[in-house]
Enzyme design. Sequence first.
Site, PDB file in Angstrom:
ATOM      1  N   TYR A 117      53.159  89.675 -12.153  1.00  0.00           N
ATOM      2  CA  TYR A 117      53.004  90.663 -11.079  1.00  0.00           C
ATOM      3  C   TYR A 117      52.398  91.973 -11.574  1.00  0.00           C
ATOM      4  O   TYR A 117      52.227  92.905 -10.809  1.00  0.00           O
ATOM      5  CB  TYR A 117      54.368  90.966 -10.439  1.00  0.00           C
ATOM      6  CG  TYR A 117      54.775  89.947  -9.396  1.00  0.00           C
ATOM      7  CD1 TYR A 117      55.103  88.650  -9.768  1.00  0.00           C
ATOM      8  CD2 TYR A 117      54.834  90.276  -8.046  1.00  0.00           C
ATOM      9  CE1 TYR A 117      55.480  87.715  -8.819  1.00  0.00           C
ATOM     10  CE2 TYR A 117      55.206  89.344  -7.094  1.00  0.00           C
ATOM     11  CZ  TYR A 117      55.523  88.071  -7.481  1.00  0.00           C
ATOM     12  OH  TYR A 117      55.892  87.142  -6.537  1.00  0.00           O
ATOM     13  N   ASP A 219      60.532  84.488  -7.701  1.00  0.00           N
ATOM     14  CA  ASP A 219      59.922  84.457  -6.369  1.00  0.00           C
ATOM     15  C   ASP A 219      59.953  83.030  -5.830  1.00  0.00           C
ATOM     16  O   ASP A 219      60.395  82.779  -4.708  1.00  0.00           O
ATOM     17  CB  ASP A 219      58.479  84.978  -6.469  1.00  0.00           C
ATOM     18  CG  ASP A 219      57.783  84.983  -5.122  1.00  0.00           C
ATOM     19  OD1 ASP A 219      58.401  85.428  -4.138  1.00  0.00           O
ATOM     20  OD2 ASP A 219      56.634  84.522  -5.045  1.00  0.00           O
TER      21      ASP A 219
HETATM   22  C1  IPM Z   1      58.978  88.462  -1.991  1.00  0.00           C
HETATM   23  C2  IPM Z   1      57.566  88.383  -1.463  1.00  0.00           C
HETATM   24  C3  IPM Z   1      56.686  89.324  -2.274  1.00  0.00           C
HETATM   25  C4  IPM Z   1      56.717  88.852  -3.722  1.00  0.00           C
HETATM   26  C5  IPM Z   1      55.236  89.457  -1.754  1.00  0.00           C
HETATM   27  C6  IPM Z   1      55.183  89.854  -0.303  1.00  0.00           C
HETATM   28  C7  IPM Z   1      54.433  90.412  -2.595  1.00  0.00           C
HETATM   29  O1  IPM Z   1      57.110  87.063  -1.496  1.00  0.00           O
HETATM   30  O2  IPM Z   1      59.552  89.565  -1.943  1.00  0.00           O
HETATM   31  O3  IPM Z   1      59.496  87.454  -2.453  1.00  0.00           O
HETATM   32  O4  IPM Z   1      55.934  87.977  -4.112  1.00  0.00           O
HETATM   33  O5  IPM Z   1      57.534  89.379  -4.466  1.00  0.00           O
HETATM   34 MN    MN Z   2      58.601  85.644  -2.165  1.00  0.00          MN
END
Ligand code: IPM
Ligand code: MN
Length: 299
Positions: A117, A219
Amino acid sequence: MDITTRRISVLPGDGIGPEVINVALDELPDHFEIEALDVGAERYLSTGKLLEDEDLDTIRGSDAVLFGAIGDPRVPDGVLERGVLLRLRKELDLYVNLRPFPELGVTFVRENTEGPYSGVGTREPDAATETSVNTRTAIERCARYAFELAARGGSHLTWVHKTNVLVHAGSLWSEVVREVSQDFPEVSLSYQHADAAAYLLVMEPERFDVVLTDNLFGDLLSDLAAGLSGGLGSAASANLHPELATRPSRCVGLFEPVHGSAPDIAGMGRADPTAAVRAAQMMIAALDKEPVTISREGR
Ligand code: IPM
Ligand code: MN
Protein backbone atom coordinates in the site's frame (compact mmCIF):
# COMPACT_ATOMS: atom_id res chain seq x y z
CA MET A 1 -19.49 9.83 35.29
CA ASP A 2 -18.31 13.17 34.01
CA ILE A 3 -19.66 13.68 30.47
CA THR A 4 -17.76 16.10 28.27
CA THR A 5 -18.43 16.83 24.64
CA ARG A 6 -16.75 14.67 22.02
CA ARG A 7 -16.15 16.10 18.56
CA ILE A 8 -16.56 13.68 15.67
CA SER A 9 -15.68 14.28 12.02
CA VAL A 10 -18.18 12.46 9.84
CA LEU A 11 -17.19 11.62 6.27
CA PRO A 12 -20.13 9.83 4.65
CA GLY A 13 -18.29 9.65 1.30
CA ASP A 14 -19.63 7.92 -1.79
CA GLY A 15 -22.29 5.47 -2.94
CA ILE A 16 -24.11 3.84 -0.02
CA GLY A 17 -21.82 5.68 2.46
CA PRO A 18 -24.27 8.52 3.26
CA GLU A 19 -27.30 6.25 3.76
CA VAL A 20 -25.54 3.82 6.11
CA ILE A 21 -23.86 6.66 8.04
CA ASN A 22 -27.25 8.34 8.54
CA VAL A 23 -28.44 5.24 10.38
CA ALA A 24 -25.18 4.98 12.36
CA LEU A 25 -25.49 8.59 13.57
CA ASP A 26 -28.55 7.55 15.60
CA GLU A 27 -26.17 5.51 17.76
CA LEU A 28 -24.26 8.53 18.98
CA PRO A 29 -24.96 9.76 22.50
CA ASP A 30 -26.06 13.38 23.04
CA HIS A 31 -22.63 14.57 24.10
CA PHE A 32 -21.20 13.80 20.65
CA GLU A 33 -20.92 16.86 18.40
CA ILE A 34 -20.79 16.18 14.69
CA GLU A 35 -18.90 17.98 11.99
CA ALA A 36 -19.86 16.61 8.55
CA LEU A 37 -17.21 16.89 5.85
CA ASP A 38 -18.08 16.78 2.19
CA VAL A 39 -15.24 14.59 0.94
CA GLY A 40 -15.59 12.16 -1.94
CA ALA A 41 -16.51 11.74 -5.57
CA GLU A 42 -19.11 14.52 -5.93
CA ARG A 43 -16.83 17.22 -4.62
CA TYR A 44 -13.88 15.82 -6.54
CA LEU A 45 -15.81 15.81 -9.81
CA SER A 46 -17.12 19.34 -9.38
CA THR A 47 -14.05 21.04 -7.84
CA GLY A 48 -11.07 18.67 -8.24
CA LYS A 49 -10.61 18.69 -4.46
CA LEU A 50 -9.80 15.50 -2.55
CA LEU A 51 -8.74 16.17 1.02
CA GLU A 52 -7.98 19.84 1.70
CA ASP A 53 -5.78 21.25 4.47
CA GLU A 54 -8.93 22.58 6.19
CA ASP A 55 -10.44 19.10 6.13
CA LEU A 56 -7.31 17.68 7.70
CA ASP A 57 -7.24 20.41 10.35
CA THR A 58 -10.84 19.66 11.29
CA ILE A 59 -10.12 15.95 11.45
CA ARG A 60 -6.92 16.36 13.48
CA GLY A 61 -8.81 18.50 15.96
CA SER A 62 -11.61 15.99 16.42
CA ASP A 63 -11.72 13.01 18.74
CA ALA A 64 -12.48 10.47 16.01
CA VAL A 65 -13.63 10.03 12.43
CA LEU A 66 -16.74 8.13 11.37
CA PHE A 67 -16.29 7.17 7.73
CA GLY A 68 -18.80 5.76 5.25
CA ALA A 69 -17.26 4.52 2.01
CA ILE A 70 -15.13 5.80 -0.84
CA GLY A 71 -15.04 4.96 -4.55
CA ASP A 72 -17.05 5.94 -7.61
CA PRO A 73 -17.13 4.48 -11.14
CA ARG A 74 -16.84 7.99 -12.63
CA VAL A 75 -13.41 8.49 -11.04
CA PRO A 76 -10.37 6.44 -12.12
CA ASP A 77 -9.43 3.59 -9.76
CA GLY A 78 -7.27 4.64 -6.87
CA VAL A 79 -7.76 8.42 -7.04
CA LEU A 80 -10.30 8.61 -4.23
CA GLU A 81 -9.00 5.56 -2.36
CA ARG A 82 -5.42 6.82 -2.26
CA GLY A 83 -6.33 10.50 -2.05
CA VAL A 84 -8.76 10.18 0.85
CA LEU A 85 -8.83 6.92 2.82
CA LEU A 86 -5.21 5.80 2.48
CA ARG A 87 -4.03 9.38 2.97
CA LEU A 88 -6.00 9.64 6.22
CA ARG A 89 -4.58 6.34 7.48
CA LYS A 90 -1.09 7.70 6.79
CA GLU A 91 -1.56 11.30 7.96
CA LEU A 92 -3.12 10.21 11.26
CA ASP A 93 -0.63 7.33 11.52
CA LEU A 94 -3.47 4.86 12.09
CA TYR A 95 -1.20 1.87 12.11
CA VAL A 96 -3.62 -0.79 13.33
CA ASN A 97 -6.62 -1.85 11.30
CA LEU A 98 -8.71 -3.80 13.77
CA ARG A 99 -11.39 -5.99 12.18
CA PRO A 100 -13.42 -8.12 14.57
CA PHE A 101 -15.69 -10.86 13.26
CA PRO A 102 -17.67 -11.85 16.35
CA GLU A 103 -19.80 -14.40 14.47
CA LEU A 104 -16.62 -16.19 13.41
CA GLY A 105 -14.75 -15.73 16.68
CA VAL A 106 -11.82 -14.17 14.82
CA THR A 107 -10.28 -10.70 15.08
CA PHE A 108 -7.85 -9.37 12.49
CA VAL A 109 -5.04 -6.99 13.34
CA ARG A 110 -3.94 -5.68 9.97
CA GLU A 111 -0.83 -3.51 9.59
CA ASN A 112 -2.32 -0.37 8.09
CA THR A 113 0.45 1.91 6.82
CA GLU A 114 2.89 -0.11 4.70
CA GLY A 115 3.32 -3.23 2.58
CA PRO A 116 2.23 -2.93 -1.04
CA TYR A 117 0.00 0.00 0.00
CA SER A 118 3.05 2.28 0.14
CA GLY A 119 2.46 3.60 -3.37
CA VAL A 120 6.10 2.96 -4.31
CA GLY A 121 6.59 1.50 -7.77
CA THR A 122 7.15 2.17 -11.43
CA ARG A 123 5.08 1.93 -14.56
CA GLU A 124 6.60 1.66 -18.01
CA PRO A 125 4.60 0.81 -21.14
CA ASP A 126 5.14 -2.92 -20.78
CA ALA A 127 6.45 -3.38 -17.28
CA ALA A 128 5.47 -2.37 -13.78
CA THR A 129 6.75 -2.81 -10.25
CA GLU A 130 4.88 -2.43 -6.97
CA THR A 131 7.15 -2.22 -3.98
CA SER A 132 6.14 -3.58 -0.62
CA VAL A 133 7.64 -1.44 2.11
CA ASN A 134 8.20 -3.10 5.49
CA THR A 135 9.91 -1.46 8.44
CA ARG A 136 10.80 -2.85 11.84
CA THR A 137 9.05 0.04 13.57
CA ALA A 138 5.75 -0.49 11.78
CA ILE A 139 5.77 -4.27 12.16
CA GLU A 140 6.77 -4.09 15.79
CA ARG A 141 4.12 -1.64 16.97
CA CYS A 142 1.40 -3.52 15.15
CA ALA A 143 2.62 -6.88 16.45
CA ARG A 144 2.74 -5.50 19.97
CA TYR A 145 -0.89 -4.41 19.70
CA ALA A 146 -1.89 -7.89 18.47
CA PHE A 147 0.01 -9.63 21.28
CA GLU A 148 -1.54 -7.33 23.89
CA LEU A 149 -5.00 -8.01 22.49
CA ALA A 150 -4.39 -11.76 22.55
CA ALA A 151 -2.93 -11.58 26.07
CA ARG A 152 -5.96 -9.66 27.39
CA GLY A 153 -8.40 -12.13 25.88
CA GLY A 154 -6.42 -15.26 26.73
CA SER A 155 -6.45 -15.85 22.99
CA HIS A 156 -4.27 -17.69 20.54
CA LEU A 157 -2.35 -15.51 18.06
CA THR A 158 -1.79 -16.60 14.48
CA TRP A 159 0.48 -14.48 12.34
CA VAL A 160 0.07 -14.75 8.61
CA HIS A 161 2.44 -13.97 5.75
CA LYS A 162 3.90 -15.72 2.74
CA THR A 163 7.44 -16.22 3.99
CA ASN A 164 8.08 -19.06 1.51
CA VAL A 165 7.87 -16.63 -1.42
CA LEU A 166 8.14 -13.08 -0.08
CA VAL A 167 11.47 -13.89 1.52
CA HIS A 168 12.70 -10.34 2.20
CA ALA A 169 9.60 -8.96 3.87
CA GLY A 170 8.86 -12.39 5.33
CA SER A 171 12.17 -12.71 7.13
CA LEU A 172 11.87 -9.25 8.70
CA TRP A 173 8.29 -9.96 9.81
CA SER A 174 9.34 -13.30 11.16
CA GLU A 175 12.25 -11.84 13.13
CA VAL A 176 10.17 -9.02 14.61
CA VAL A 177 7.20 -11.22 15.53
CA ARG A 178 9.58 -13.65 17.24
CA GLU A 179 11.21 -10.79 19.19
CA VAL A 180 7.91 -9.30 20.34
CA SER A 181 6.67 -12.75 21.34
CA GLN A 182 9.46 -12.88 23.97
CA ASP A 183 7.55 -10.24 25.94
CA PHE A 184 4.34 -12.30 25.85
CA PRO A 185 5.20 -15.81 27.02
CA GLU A 186 1.55 -16.31 27.97
CA VAL A 187 0.34 -15.94 24.37
CA SER A 188 0.43 -19.10 22.26
CA LEU A 189 1.65 -18.25 18.79
CA SER A 190 1.48 -19.99 15.45
CA TYR A 191 2.20 -19.12 11.84
CA GLN A 192 0.27 -19.79 8.62
CA HIS A 193 1.08 -18.92 5.04
CA ALA A 194 -1.61 -16.62 3.65
CA ASP A 195 -2.96 -19.18 1.17
CA ALA A 196 -3.26 -21.83 3.86
CA ALA A 197 -4.84 -19.29 6.20
CA ALA A 198 -7.53 -18.59 3.57
CA TYR A 199 -8.25 -22.31 3.29
CA LEU A 200 -8.26 -22.89 7.04
CA LEU A 201 -10.48 -19.88 7.74
CA VAL A 202 -13.10 -21.57 5.60
CA MET A 203 -12.52 -25.15 6.78
CA GLU A 204 -11.51 -24.78 10.42
CA PRO A 205 -12.17 -21.21 11.60
CA GLU A 206 -12.06 -22.39 15.23
CA ARG A 207 -8.27 -22.60 14.87
CA PHE A 208 -8.09 -18.79 14.86
CA ASP A 209 -8.61 -16.15 17.57
CA VAL A 210 -6.44 -13.12 16.82
CA VAL A 211 -4.78 -12.91 13.40
CA LEU A 212 -1.83 -10.58 12.81
CA THR A 213 -0.91 -9.88 9.22
CA ASP A 214 0.35 -7.32 6.73
CA ASN A 215 -1.69 -4.71 4.92
CA LEU A 216 -2.58 -6.59 1.73
CA PHE A 217 -3.09 -10.04 3.26
CA GLY A 218 -5.23 -8.36 5.91
CA ASP A 219 -7.32 -6.65 3.26
CA LEU A 220 -7.99 -9.92 1.41
CA LEU A 221 -8.46 -12.20 4.40
CA SER A 222 -10.78 -9.80 6.19
CA ASP A 223 -13.16 -9.78 3.22
CA LEU A 224 -13.01 -13.57 3.28
CA ALA A 225 -13.81 -13.55 6.99
CA ALA A 226 -16.70 -11.16 6.32
CA GLY A 227 -18.06 -13.59 3.76
CA LEU A 228 -17.87 -16.38 6.30
CA SER A 229 -19.63 -14.44 9.03
CA GLY A 230 -22.80 -13.07 7.55
CA GLY A 231 -21.50 -10.91 4.73
CA LEU A 232 -19.91 -7.52 4.25
CA GLY A 233 -23.10 -5.86 5.44
CA SER A 234 -22.12 -6.42 9.06
CA ALA A 235 -18.30 -6.17 9.16
CA ALA A 236 -16.86 -3.07 10.83
CA SER A 237 -13.34 -1.85 11.37
CA ALA A 238 -11.31 0.56 13.47
CA ASN A 239 -8.21 2.27 12.10
CA LEU A 240 -6.29 3.14 15.24
CA HIS A 241 -3.22 4.80 16.67
CA PRO A 242 -3.77 3.18 20.03
CA GLU A 243 -1.34 4.92 22.34
CA LEU A 244 -1.76 8.54 23.28
CA ALA A 245 1.94 9.26 23.80
CA THR A 246 2.89 8.96 20.12
CA ARG A 247 -0.40 9.88 18.48
CA PRO A 248 0.23 12.70 15.97
CA SER A 249 -3.13 14.37 16.58
CA ARG A 250 -6.05 14.37 18.94
CA CYS A 251 -7.84 11.84 16.72
CA VAL A 252 -7.97 8.33 18.21
CA GLY A 253 -9.00 6.68 14.98
CA LEU A 254 -11.13 6.32 11.91
CA PHE A 255 -14.07 3.94 12.18
CA GLU A 256 -15.68 2.50 9.06
CA PRO A 257 -17.58 -0.39 7.55
CA VAL A 258 -15.32 -2.96 5.82
CA HIS A 259 -17.56 -2.76 2.75
CA GLY A 260 -17.12 -0.31 -0.09
CA SER A 261 -19.40 2.27 -1.70
CA ALA A 262 -21.51 -0.30 -3.66
CA PRO A 263 -22.58 2.25 -6.30
CA ASP A 264 -24.85 -0.35 -7.95
CA ILE A 265 -27.28 -0.28 -5.01
CA ALA A 266 -26.74 3.30 -3.81
CA GLY A 267 -29.89 5.27 -3.13
CA MET A 268 -32.16 2.24 -3.40
CA GLY A 269 -32.62 1.72 0.33
CA ARG A 270 -31.09 -1.74 0.02
CA ALA A 271 -27.80 -1.15 1.84
CA ASP A 272 -27.41 -2.95 5.16
CA PRO A 273 -26.41 -0.32 7.77
CA THR A 274 -25.24 -2.92 10.33
CA ALA A 275 -21.54 -2.46 9.55
CA ALA A 276 -21.77 1.32 9.89
CA VAL A 277 -23.70 0.97 13.15
CA ARG A 278 -21.04 -1.40 14.49
CA ALA A 279 -18.32 1.03 13.38
CA ALA A 280 -20.04 3.76 15.39
CA GLN A 281 -20.24 1.42 18.39
CA MET A 282 -16.52 0.66 18.10
CA MET A 283 -15.85 4.40 18.03
CA ILE A 284 -17.94 5.03 21.14
CA ALA A 285 -16.18 2.17 22.95
CA ALA A 286 -12.73 3.47 21.96
CA LEU A 287 -13.58 6.97 23.17
CA ASP A 288 -14.92 5.63 26.47
CA LYS A 289 -11.36 4.47 27.20
CA GLU A 290 -9.79 7.83 26.31
CA PRO A 291 -9.08 10.62 28.77
CA VAL A 292 -11.49 13.50 28.17
CA THR A 293 -8.86 16.23 28.25
CA ILE A 294 -5.71 15.73 26.29
CA SER A 295 -2.80 17.67 27.63
CA ARG A 296 -0.01 17.73 25.04
CA GLU A 297 0.32 21.02 23.14
CA GLY A 298 -1.42 21.07 19.76
CA ARG A 299 -3.81 18.21 20.41
C1 IPM B 1 -10.57 -1.61 2.97
C2 IPM B 1 -10.72 -1.12 1.55
C3 IPM B 1 -9.56 -0.19 1.23
C4 IPM B 1 -8.27 -0.99 1.36
C5 IPM B 1 -9.65 0.50 -0.16
C6 IPM B 1 -10.95 1.24 -0.34
C7 IPM B 1 -8.48 1.42 -0.40
O1 IPM B 1 -10.79 -2.21 0.67
O2 IPM B 1 -10.58 -0.75 3.87
O3 IPM B 1 -10.44 -2.81 3.18
O4 IPM B 1 -7.84 -1.65 0.41
O5 IPM B 1 -7.69 -0.93 2.44
MN1 MN C 1 -10.78 -4.13 1.67
